[in-house]
Motif scaffolding. Sequence first.
Motif, PDB file in Angstrom:
ATOM      1  N   ARG A  54       4.546  16.503 -31.756  1.00 17.14           N
ATOM      2  CA  ARG A  54       5.268  15.038 -31.462  1.00 17.14           C
ATOM      3  C   ARG A  54       5.829  14.966 -29.874  1.00 17.14           C
ATOM      4  O   ARG A  54       5.770  13.981 -29.608  1.00 17.14           O
ATOM      5  CB  ARG A  54       6.666  14.928 -32.469  1.00 17.14           C
ATOM      6  N   ARG A  55       5.915  16.069 -29.269  1.00 16.39           N
ATOM      7  CA  ARG A  55       6.116  15.949 -27.978  1.00 16.39           C
ATOM      8  C   ARG A  55       4.954  15.463 -27.114  1.00 16.39           C
ATOM      9  O   ARG A  55       4.960  14.643 -26.217  1.00 16.39           O
ATOM     10  CB  ARG A  55       6.551  17.246 -27.323  1.00 16.39           C
ATOM     11  N   LEU A  56       3.511  16.102 -27.535  1.00 21.94           N
ATOM     12  CA  LEU A  56       2.518  15.710 -27.112  1.00 21.94           C
ATOM     13  C   LEU A  56       2.204  14.331 -27.106  1.00 21.94           C
ATOM     14  O   LEU A  56       1.236  13.669 -26.295  1.00 21.94           O
ATOM     15  CB  LEU A  56       1.384  16.658 -27.419  1.00 21.94           C
ATOM     16  N   GLN A  98       9.896  25.852 -16.161  1.00 15.07           N
ATOM     17  CA  GLN A  98      10.208  26.335 -15.024  1.00 15.07           C
ATOM     18  C   GLN A  98       9.726  25.397 -13.822  1.00 15.07           C
ATOM     19  O   GLN A  98       9.514  24.145 -14.212  1.00 15.07           O
ATOM     20  CB  GLN A  98       9.633  27.642 -14.752  1.00 15.07           C
ATOM     21  N   LEU A  99       9.571  25.908 -12.761  1.00 15.53           N
ATOM     22  CA  LEU A  99       9.090  24.982 -11.452  1.00 15.53           C
ATOM     23  C   LEU A  99       7.768  24.337 -11.841  1.00 15.53           C
ATOM     24  O   LEU A  99       7.544  23.095 -11.348  1.00 15.53           O
ATOM     25  CB  LEU A  99       9.328  25.864 -10.172  1.00 15.53           C
ATOM     26  N   HIS A 100       6.818  25.223 -12.272  1.00 17.48           N
ATOM     27  CA  HIS A 100       5.580  24.679 -12.152  1.00 17.48           C
ATOM     28  C   HIS A 100       4.816  24.368 -13.583  1.00 17.48           C
ATOM     29  O   HIS A 100       3.750  23.764 -13.710  1.00 17.48           O
ATOM     30  CB  HIS A 100       4.608  25.577 -11.299  1.00 17.48           C
ATOM     31  N   ALA A 101       5.694  24.987 -14.649  1.00 19.31           N
ATOM     32  CA  ALA A 101       4.810  24.999 -15.811  1.00 19.31           C
ATOM     33  C   ALA A 101       5.792  25.504 -17.065  1.00 19.31           C
ATOM     34  O   ALA A 101       6.882  25.921 -16.614  1.00 19.31           O
ATOM     35  CB  ALA A 101       3.681  26.062 -16.008  1.00 19.31           C
ATOM     36  N   TYR A 102       5.426  25.491 -18.081  1.00 17.91           N
ATOM     37  CA  TYR A 102       6.499  25.962 -19.150  1.00 17.91           C
ATOM     38  C   TYR A 102       6.312  27.516 -18.958  1.00 17.91           C
ATOM     39  O   TYR A 102       5.264  27.987 -18.590  1.00 17.91           O
ATOM     40  CB  TYR A 102       5.573  25.740 -20.618  1.00 17.91           C
ATOM     41  N   PRO A 113       1.733  29.332 -19.798  1.00 18.86           N
ATOM     42  CA  PRO A 113       0.880  28.759 -20.946  1.00 18.86           C
ATOM     43  C   PRO A 113       0.894  27.232 -20.950  1.00 18.86           C
ATOM     44  O   PRO A 113       1.794  26.446 -20.494  1.00 18.86           O
ATOM     45  CB  PRO A 113       1.847  29.322 -22.047  1.00 18.86           C
ATOM     46  N   LYS A 114       0.016  26.662 -21.802  1.00 16.31           N
ATOM     47  CA  LYS A 114      -0.213  25.175 -21.908  1.00 16.31           C
ATOM     48  C   LYS A 114       0.564  24.663 -23.087  1.00 16.31           C
ATOM     49  O   LYS A 114       0.550  25.527 -24.319  1.00 16.31           O
ATOM     50  CB  LYS A 114      -1.471  24.665 -21.843  1.00 16.31           C
ATOM     51  N   LEU A 115       1.297  23.821 -23.191  1.00 11.61           N
ATOM     52  CA  LEU A 115       2.190  23.351 -24.460  1.00 11.61           C
ATOM     53  C   LEU A 115       1.433  23.321 -25.523  1.00 11.61           C
ATOM     54  O   LEU A 115       1.946  23.631 -26.608  1.00 11.61           O
ATOM     55  CB  LEU A 115       2.780  22.129 -23.986  1.00 11.61           C
ATOM     56  N   ILE A 125       0.913  26.646 -27.405  1.00  9.77           N
ATOM     57  CA  ILE A 125       2.258  27.325 -27.841  1.00  9.77           C
ATOM     58  C   ILE A 125       2.077  27.500 -29.456  1.00  9.77           C
ATOM     59  O   ILE A 125       2.530  28.727 -29.678  1.00  9.77           O
ATOM     60  CB  ILE A 125       3.533  26.759 -27.374  1.00  9.77           C
ATOM     61  N   PRO A 126       1.812  26.665 -30.213  1.00 12.00           N
ATOM     62  CA  PRO A 126       1.888  27.004 -31.617  1.00 12.00           C
ATOM     63  C   PRO A 126       0.828  27.955 -32.075  1.00 12.00           C
ATOM     64  O   PRO A 126       1.071  28.834 -32.862  1.00 12.00           O
ATOM     65  CB  PRO A 126       1.682  25.507 -32.349  1.00 12.00           C
ATOM     66  N   VAL A 127      -0.167  27.849 -31.322  1.00 13.37           N
ATOM     67  CA  VAL A 127      -1.163  28.989 -31.722  1.00 13.37           C
ATOM     68  C   VAL A 127      -0.777  30.311 -31.284  1.00 13.37           C
ATOM     69  O   VAL A 127      -1.031  31.380 -31.882  1.00 13.37           O
ATOM     70  CB  VAL A 127      -2.500  28.666 -31.197  1.00 13.37           C
ATOM     71  N   ILE A 128      -0.097  30.439 -30.152  1.00 17.38           N
ATOM     72  CA  ILE A 128       0.572  31.557 -29.492  1.00 17.38           C
ATOM     73  C   ILE A 128       1.613  32.238 -30.666  1.00 17.38           C
ATOM     74  O   ILE A 128       1.517  33.379 -30.971  1.00 17.38           O
ATOM     75  CB  ILE A 128       1.130  31.420 -28.318  1.00 17.38           C
ATOM     76  N   LEU A 129       2.376  31.340 -31.060  1.00 15.25           N
ATOM     77  CA  LEU A 129       3.443  31.783 -32.014  1.00 15.25           C
ATOM     78  C   LEU A 129       2.781  32.284 -33.386  1.00 15.25           C
ATOM     79  O   LEU A 129       3.320  33.441 -33.937  1.00 15.25           O
ATOM     80  CB  LEU A 129       4.290  30.732 -32.381  1.00 15.25           C
ATOM     81  N   GLU A 130       1.605  31.524 -33.638  1.00 17.18           N
ATOM     82  CA  GLU A 130       1.007  32.152 -34.859  1.00 17.18           C
ATOM     83  C   GLU A 130       0.303  33.519 -34.724  1.00 17.18           C
ATOM     84  O   GLU A 130       0.379  34.244 -35.654  1.00 17.18           O
ATOM     85  CB  GLU A 130      -0.277  31.390 -35.198  1.00 17.18           C
ATOM     86  N   GLU A 131      -0.260  33.922 -33.598  1.00 16.99           N
ATOM     87  CA  GLU A 131      -0.705  34.907 -33.136  1.00 16.99           C
ATOM     88  C   GLU A 131       0.404  36.231 -33.289  1.00 16.99           C
ATOM     89  O   GLU A 131       0.378  37.265 -33.702  1.00 16.99           O
ATOM     90  CB  GLU A 131      -1.488  34.855 -31.850  1.00 16.99           C
TER      91      GLU A 131
END
Length: 552
Positions: free
Chosen positions: A25-27, A48-52, A96-98, A101-107
């Motif tokens: 929903r954010r994307l 943060q300054l440059h990225a999530y 990381p790219k937003l 993130i869901p895939v990272i959390l699944e992993e």
Amino acid sequence: MYRYDEFDAAFVAGRTAQFADQVKRRLSGELTEDQFRPLRLMNGLYLQLHAYMLRIAVPYGTMNSRQMRKLAHIARTYDRGYGHFTTRQNIQFNWPKLKDIPVILEELASVEMHAIQTSGNCIRNVTTDQFAGAAADEIIDPRPIAEILRQWSSLHPEFSYLPRKFKIAITGSPNDRAAIRFHDIGLQAAVNGAGEIGWEVWVGGGLGRTPMIAKLINSFVPNEHLLAYLESIMRVYNRYGRRDNKYKARIKILVHEEGLESIKGQVEAEFAEVRGGVLTLPQEELDRITAYFAPPDFADRSSDKIDIAYQSIIDPAYGRWLDNNLFPHKQSGYASVTVSLKPVGGAPGDATDTQIDVVADLAERYSYDELRVTHEQNLVLPHVAVADLRAVYDLLVANGLAEGNNNQITDMICCPGLDFCALANARSIPIAQEISKTFAAPERQKDIGDLKIKISGCINACGHHHVGHIGILGVEKKGGELYQITLGGDATEQAAVGKIIGPGFEADAVPGAIEKLVDFYIANRTSAEEPFLAAYRRLGEAPFKEALYGAA
């Protein structure tokens, strides 16, 4: 090691699926960044300054090789090939790219890891002594209690929206290696007159803009009543902690303003109501959790010894590593090995995906498939046979991980600073890099001995500068970066807050300023065996200040 039960698995899977929908929903623009912010923070995602930036929890700093390899995979696949280990025994990924993130959390969930409660006004990751369960000086392994505290605090309905973030540290040793006196609640193993093991409870410690040393609120709480007692503290804090001013919202301010005796009286009143109730910790449940942390089935290596003095003669680099990076193990013929993430000129706490894989391999092969993250931004192989030390060292050398500088001047704690953090006023990493180059010579580091430098890029003190023997704080002045120096801090059981000793320095002058302090110490110590902090306490602030700034 602890393994997820059915609740843990369902809890993490449900949260992962929920957050995946929130990211979607954010994307799509359905959620604005302001609307998304509280949702992402509950899942360890910062902007943060440059990225999530994604902060992943490592409860009580303990991992196995499978989990470590997953972190290497995430660094390689979804980030820029490295991770940053933090002072809360966690790991952060800075790029990381937003959408990933869901895939990272699944992993992460596939190896029993998550990012829950690594951010926000909740009870954060419980930290421990990095040698827990292995240290020769340990009274009891604190990790079973740390795991019980994790379960108690996860999504606790009363403590999910506290006045501010809340940090707990625990050590099972009389020698405090977990900085418990600088946490909201600190627990230290204690033995009462009957020989029973319980916990000293310290409350109201912290760093940040108002550093305070915790106060002893109870000298002995048995295991069965520990949850009830901590819940009583949390209820008092949740009821009275300031919500109108985030700078005064920590429990340290409440204890300071109300007074320890007043807070203790209210905690004891709460405790009287809940003691003996549903928060009683049954011995059988403690035994069940403790079984997950049973020591490995050690092979008998009691006859194996190593002559560090001899090794230092035939191979000085190896001898230095043995001398500095080993810690006494409770099992004869074994040692705990600190893997330094502080190479000369490197960013403290950073490790590449390849290095993370290498440490996973070493843990699996030589440390009974166990490793630790330290609050000083290094890694530990807790159970290494003395006979295997050379093989471990050679593999570390081949991968840039064999710096033999544990507890020496180049073994610095350092926050990410202005290179990454949106809250920072000044850079931290370049300062650490230049100091490490200045003192790179192993012979000089050995001569200096035990000296802890800690660097923060702002008053929030993520680099723990207040408790550095030498602390460095970056501040903003007239649009530029200036660095204040503190002396005399100590995070151990002899806790002390360092004192600012004079005006700040420009960035390029900081290494020279540290050199002046070190040279003065060496010239004035009673012997080579007197460490920097002892000399400072003996001599006092004034001569160090004069050495740094000249006579008034």
